[in-house]
Motif scaffolding. Structure first.
Motif, short mmCIF file in Angstrom:
data_model
loop_
_atom_site.label_atom_id
_atom_site.label_comp_id
_atom_site.label_asym_id
_atom_site.label_seq_id
_atom_site.Cartn_x
_atom_site.Cartn_y
_atom_site.Cartn_z
N TYR A 161 -29.81 17.95 46.43
CA TYR A 161 -30.54 18.96 45.65
C TYR A 161 -30.20 20.36 46.14
O TYR A 161 -30.00 21.29 45.34
CB TYR A 161 -32.03 18.70 45.75
CG TYR A 161 -32.88 19.56 44.84
CD1 TYR A 161 -33.21 19.13 43.56
CD2 TYR A 161 -33.35 20.81 45.25
CE1 TYR A 161 -33.99 19.91 42.71
CE2 TYR A 161 -34.12 21.61 44.42
CZ TYR A 161 -34.44 21.15 43.15
OH TYR A 161 -35.20 21.95 42.31
N LEU A 162 -30.12 20.51 47.47
CA LEU A 162 -29.79 21.82 48.03
C LEU A 162 -28.42 22.29 47.55
O LEU A 162 -28.25 23.46 47.18
CB LEU A 162 -29.79 21.75 49.56
CG LEU A 162 -31.14 21.74 50.25
CD1 LEU A 162 -31.00 21.33 51.71
CD2 LEU A 162 -31.80 23.11 50.16
N GLY A 163 -27.45 21.39 47.54
CA GLY A 163 -26.11 21.78 47.18
C GLY A 163 -25.89 21.92 45.68
O GLY A 163 -25.30 22.89 45.22
N TYR A 164 -26.41 20.94 44.91
CA TYR A 164 -26.07 20.89 43.49
C TYR A 164 -27.11 21.52 42.57
O TYR A 164 -26.76 21.93 41.45
CB TYR A 164 -25.83 19.43 43.08
CG TYR A 164 -24.65 18.83 43.78
CD1 TYR A 164 -23.35 19.25 43.50
CD2 TYR A 164 -24.82 17.85 44.75
CE1 TYR A 164 -22.26 18.71 44.15
CE2 TYR A 164 -23.73 17.30 45.41
CZ TYR A 164 -22.46 17.74 45.11
OH TYR A 164 -21.39 17.20 45.77
N ALA A 165 -28.36 21.60 43.00
CA ALA A 165 -29.38 22.24 42.17
C ALA A 165 -29.66 23.67 42.62
O ALA A 165 -29.88 24.55 41.78
CB ALA A 165 -30.67 21.42 42.21
N GLN A 166 -29.66 23.89 43.94
CA GLN A 166 -29.96 25.23 44.45
C GLN A 166 -28.72 26.01 44.83
O GLN A 166 -28.80 27.21 45.08
CB GLN A 166 -30.91 25.13 45.64
CG GLN A 166 -32.30 24.60 45.26
CD GLN A 166 -33.23 24.51 46.46
OE1 GLN A 166 -32.83 24.13 47.55
NE2 GLN A 166 -34.48 24.86 46.26
N GLY A 167 -27.58 25.36 44.91
CA GLY A 167 -26.32 26.08 45.18
C GLY A 167 -26.17 26.61 46.58
O GLY A 167 -25.42 27.57 46.80
N VAL A 168 -26.85 26.00 47.56
CA VAL A 168 -26.72 26.46 48.94
C VAL A 168 -25.31 26.15 49.45
O VAL A 168 -24.81 25.05 49.28
CB VAL A 168 -27.78 25.79 49.84
CG1 VAL A 168 -27.56 26.14 51.31
CG2 VAL A 168 -29.17 26.20 49.41
N LYS A 169 -24.67 27.13 50.05
CA LYS A 169 -23.31 27.06 50.61
C LYS A 169 -22.23 26.91 49.54
O LYS A 169 -21.08 26.57 49.86
CB LYS A 169 -23.20 25.93 51.63
CG LYS A 169 -23.94 26.19 52.92
CD LYS A 169 -23.41 27.38 53.69
CE LYS A 169 -22.11 27.09 54.37
NZ LYS A 169 -21.67 28.23 55.23
N VAL A 170 -22.57 27.16 48.29
CA VAL A 170 -21.55 27.17 47.24
C VAL A 170 -20.85 28.53 47.28
O VAL A 170 -21.49 29.57 47.42
CB VAL A 170 -22.18 26.94 45.86
CG1 VAL A 170 -21.16 27.16 44.75
CG2 VAL A 170 -22.74 25.52 45.77
#
Length: 288
Positions: A161-170
């Motif tokens: 969720y952090l990576g794909y929904a919230q975009g953290v570290k993208v």
């Protein structure tokens, strides 16, 4: 919208978690302040975040241990070995994850805190499982490992969720493309030696810097979390983002200091008829 997504959105709004996050974030910030530590845990040398790469190791080891635990007594030693490998791999994985989490705020920080808590619980369960296995209490060891695997999956969902929904570290510059042809962006007289300015170049914004007689151009949006580089500090041939301290070399956009792991897009520049012009770098000119 699915039930899990609704639950995580409630977690995002749970402001009481901020009281626990603040001192933890401050402590981690002090621990990762040295450049060598920051760069290592951020994945600067890789060109992308380190934490997602490391997560495959404990997840893979513990997944195979769960499978072998169902295969009978003969597979016990192999399962024990995989539990041990997973515990060892989880420690650097957690360190890299905490480094990334220390730069988050608000909803992302709350979900990240829950993600870290779930994974820490899973690690604890596996550690106790290993002790039980070595003490001869194999049934209890398998039960503890199974519980740890369930908690690990919950933590994995939050990580996704952090990576794909919230975009953290993208990479925040992934879809930003400057003009391919020479484009005038500013009169030469409007950029004195030692000055820097944010200008428009086609559909994007660019940071122009006149440094040591050269005009350098980088994307103005920090690749780490979107900070405004034009508000940062320019010194020693580099620009430092005002949000989290990511430092990029002006000549080519390469990362000097994390937490950024993706290089900053840089552009060719020239002077033409009193105008500063820029364009996207060609392969012959260096990195795009």
């Amino acid at each position: 919208m699915n039930v899990l997504h609704n639950l995580v959105e409630r977690l995002e709004r749970l402001e009481s978690l901020d009281k626990a996050a603040l001192p933890l974030r401050a402590g981690i910030g002090r621990a990762v302040r040295p450049r060598i530590v920051r760069n290592l845990l951020s994945g600067t040398a890789l060109g992308h975040a380190l934490h997602p790469v490391l997560t495959d190791l404990p997840i893979g080891a513990w997944s195979m241990a769960a499978l072998l635990d169902t295969a009978g007594p003969a597979a016990g030693p192999a399962a024990d070995l995989l539990v041990t490998v997973g515990i060892a791999a989880a420690i650097p994985t957690a360190a890299a994850g905490l480094n990334d989490w220390s730069d988050t705020r608000g909803p992302e920080s709350r979900v990240g805190l829950a993600h870290a808590a779930a994974n820490s619980t899973a690690l604890s369960l596996y550690a106790v499982s290993l002790v039980a296995r070595r003490s001869g209490h194999r049934r209890a060891g398998r039960a503890l490992a199974l519980a740890g695997f369930g908690v690990l999956m919950a933590g994995g969902y939050l990580g996704g969720y952090l990576g794909y929904a919230q975009g953290v570290k993208v990479n925040r510059t992934a879809w930003r493309r400057g003009p391919a042809e020479w484009t005038s962006v500013l009169a030469e007289t409007e950029l004195a030696e030692g000055q820097h300015r944010r200008v428009r170049a086609g559909e994007i914004s660019v940071l122009l810097v006149r440094d040591a007689g050269r005009i350098e151009a980088l994307d103005s949006v920090c690749s780490h979390m979107g900070g405004p580089l034009e508000e940062g500090t320019v010194a020693n041939g580099c620009v430092t983002c005002p949000w989290h301290g990511s430092t990029f070399r002006l000549t080519d956009g390469n990362v000097v200091r994390g937490p950024a792991s993706n290089p900053q897009p840089s552009y060719e520049t020239r002077l033409q008829d009193g105008q500063i012009q820029l364009r996207a770098r060609t392969p012959a000119a260096g990195r795009y």
